[in-house]
Design an enzyme around this catalytic site. Structure first.
Site, PDB file in Angstrom:
ATOM      1  N   ASP A  74       0.839  -1.191   0.000  1.00  0.00           N
ATOM      2  CA  ASP A  74       0.000   0.000   0.000  1.00  0.00           C
ATOM      3  C   ASP A  74       0.878   1.247   0.000  1.00  0.00           C
ATOM      4  OD1 ASP A  74       0.961  -0.031   2.632  1.00  0.00           O
ATOM      5  OD2 ASP A  74      -0.814  -1.120   3.303  1.00  0.00           O
ATOM      6  N   ASP A  76       1.357   5.100   1.471  1.00  0.00           N
ATOM      7  CA  ASP A  76       0.971   6.127   2.436  1.00  0.00           C
ATOM      8  C   ASP A  76       1.575   7.444   1.986  1.00  0.00           C
ATOM      9  OD1 ASP A  76      -0.200   4.145   3.982  1.00  0.00           O
ATOM     10  OD2 ASP A  76       1.643   3.773   5.105  1.00  0.00           O
ATOM     11  N   ASP A 153      10.777   4.052  12.515  1.00  0.00           N
ATOM     12  CA  ASP A 153      11.612   3.066  13.215  1.00  0.00           C
ATOM     13  C   ASP A 153      12.988   2.857  12.566  1.00  0.00           C
ATOM     14  OD1 ASP A 153      10.229   1.852  11.124  1.00  0.00           O
ATOM     15  OD2 ASP A 153       9.365   0.245  12.335  1.00  0.00           O
TER      16      ASP A 153
END
Ligand code: ATP
Ligand code: MG
Length: 458
Positions: A74, A76, A153
């Site tokens: 996907d 973002d 992260d």
């Protein structure tokens, strides 16, 4: 491919060190991302936002995957626009989340998740402030693009791609680490794991998925901090485990979990599944089968896989109870409940999976019954196919008799007449025989009394 990529990427401009607030910018001649691979929705969202004077980039996993030549799941988008500004630009959009708002922008069947640059990582469901272990529980603090990169992260997850200018913006040496095939935590790894222990599981999953080595300084604190996973809400933990199991790289993920010693204690589901000598090979075979189905774009059932991972416990308990003299079927029922209860104490499997898992388990002993009407009834069971696959996989892994699995394979393909000839005198586990005749016998049709082993046929 990666080697030539290194030399292409590390032109002079790209070699200079990234400053936390100043990105290294890679043009299309350097990053080789084909704009057409960005989803139409993500592209149009960025274009619109930029036209309205904001900055907007595709961000995170998608950019990383594209640079690696993988197809992203996907897309973002991250932007300087605030949620209400985003909302007002797109007719088909809605703000979601209360504590931290993001905007879903709809383009046909595609939904693009748009978030405003922010200074800290947040998981919506969580509470304000940090918990006693330093876990960051909330934020709604908008930030700069550079801060948005820092709160992510791993360096490889902090890349931004501008589909208008076709540039990759790299604030954290993500491209360099991708090229060196390294997974590196941004900032001090121990602190980042304390903020959000799920990052330890993400390290295992992403390194397995992307084929990256975990940088020693990123891997090292995990041993000391793995107990912090106990503080993570069960639902989030389960979600992450499921992502691993259904990633298409489940075997590699489990291997990484074991290397990092993350599967012990905290994740008894996997611990138990893989270390039981009797059923460990079956659990592994189920993981392999799932990976291979996903590679072939075939559907997979999480309940099937979870049932396979718990089967070791169920089977062990089942036989224990039988040995204590309990009849077979009630023993299996108790064993299933015990296994699910024990599992719930550590990592709760959502109840929506229970019914399918139980059905798969309960149907297993019925494959051993090849006499009378019972094979026909089993064949008509709505869950027959899945239960047969389960049995077959058990047989492959030495957990069920192969000749029986083969028999069922032939039985399914045989004509009515051939099927009648194939029927066996009952070879299921022998139990105390009920009085001859009666209802059971009538049900079993032409079967001889020997073929009717009561108590197993439910
Ligand atoms: P996947 O391939 O599974 O989608 P992903 O890295 O895109 O991997 P997502 O869960 O979709 O994972 O997260 C999107 C982005 O959000 C990540 O790339 C990362 O930048 C950021 N992110 C996700 N989880 C965390 C976390 N626990 N801590 C910090 N940043 C995170
Ligand atoms: Mg993603």
């Amino acid at each position: 491919m990666i080697k030539s990529f290194i030399s292409r990427v590390f032109g002079r401009g790209a070699r200079q060190a990234a400053h936390p607030s100043k990105p290294v910018v890679y043009g299309p001649d350097k990053h080789h991302i084909r704009k057409e691979l960005i989803s139409r929705g993500a592209r149009k969202t960025c274009e619109e936002l930029q036209r309205a004077g904001h900055t907007a980039f595709v961000v995170g996993g998608a950019v990383r995957d594209l640079i690696l030549g993988m197809r992203p799941k996907d897309f973002d988008v991250a932007t300087s626009a605030h949620p209400d500004e985003v909302r007002s630009l797109f007719r088909r959009s809605r703000i979601i989340g209360r504590r931290f708002q993001i905007v879903h922008v709809m383009w046909g069947a595609e939904t693009v998740e748009v978030s405003t640059y922010r200074a800290h990582f947040t998981k919506e469901a969580e509470e304000d402030k940090q918990d006693a272990h330093g876990r960051v529980l909330s934020d709604n603090v908008f930030g700069t693009q550079a801060e948005d990169a820092v709160r992510r992260d791993f360096t490889v997850n902090a890349l931004f791609y501008d589909p208008v200018k076709e540039e990759v913006w790299d604030f954290q040496h993500g491209v360099k680490d991708l090229v060196a095939r390294k997974l590196v935590m941004i900032g001090d790894a121990a602190t980042r794991y304390r903020e959000d222990p799920v990052r330890m599981l993400r390290a295992a999953r992403l390194s397995a998925k992307l084929g990256l080595a975990i940088d020693p300084r990123t891997a090292e604190p995990i041993r000391e901090l793995k107990h912090l996973l106990e503080n993570v809400p069960q639902a989030r933990l389960f979600e992450e485990i499921l992502k691993m199991l259904l990633s298409g790289n489940a075997v590699a993920c489990v291997k990484r979990l074991r290397e990092l010693e993350l599967h012990h204690g905290l994740l008894p589901l996997l611990d138990d599944a893989l270390e039981d000598p009797a059923t460990g090979p079956f659990a592994m075979a189920a993981l392999e089968a799932t990976d291979s189905r996903l590679r072939d774009d075939k559907p997979v059932s999480p309940a099937f896989l979870l049932a396979a991972l718990l089967w070791g416990r169920v089977e062990r308990r089942w036989h224990e109870l039988e040995e204590k003299g309990q009849p077979s079927t009630p023993s299996l029922h108790s064993a299933m409940h015990d296994a699910l209860d024990a599992q719930r104490e550590s990592l709760a499997i959502p109840r929506r999976f229970d019914a399918t898992m139980k059905e798969l388990w309960l149907l297993q002993p019925r494959f051993l019954q090849r006499g009378g009407a019972r094979p026909f009834r089993l064949l008509e069971h709505p869950r027959f196919r899945a239960a047969y696959d389960f049995f077959e996989l058990r047989a492959q892994a030495g957990n069920a008799p192969t000749d029986v699995a083969k028999w069922w394979e032939r039985f399914q393909e045989a004509s009515g007449e051939e099927r009648e000839k194939m029927l066996h005198a009952d070879d299921g586990p022998k139990k105390k025989r009920r009085r001859r005749g009666g209802k059971r016998r009538a049900e079993a049709g032409a079967a001889s009394p020997e073929e009717v082993a009561p108590g197993q046929d439910e």
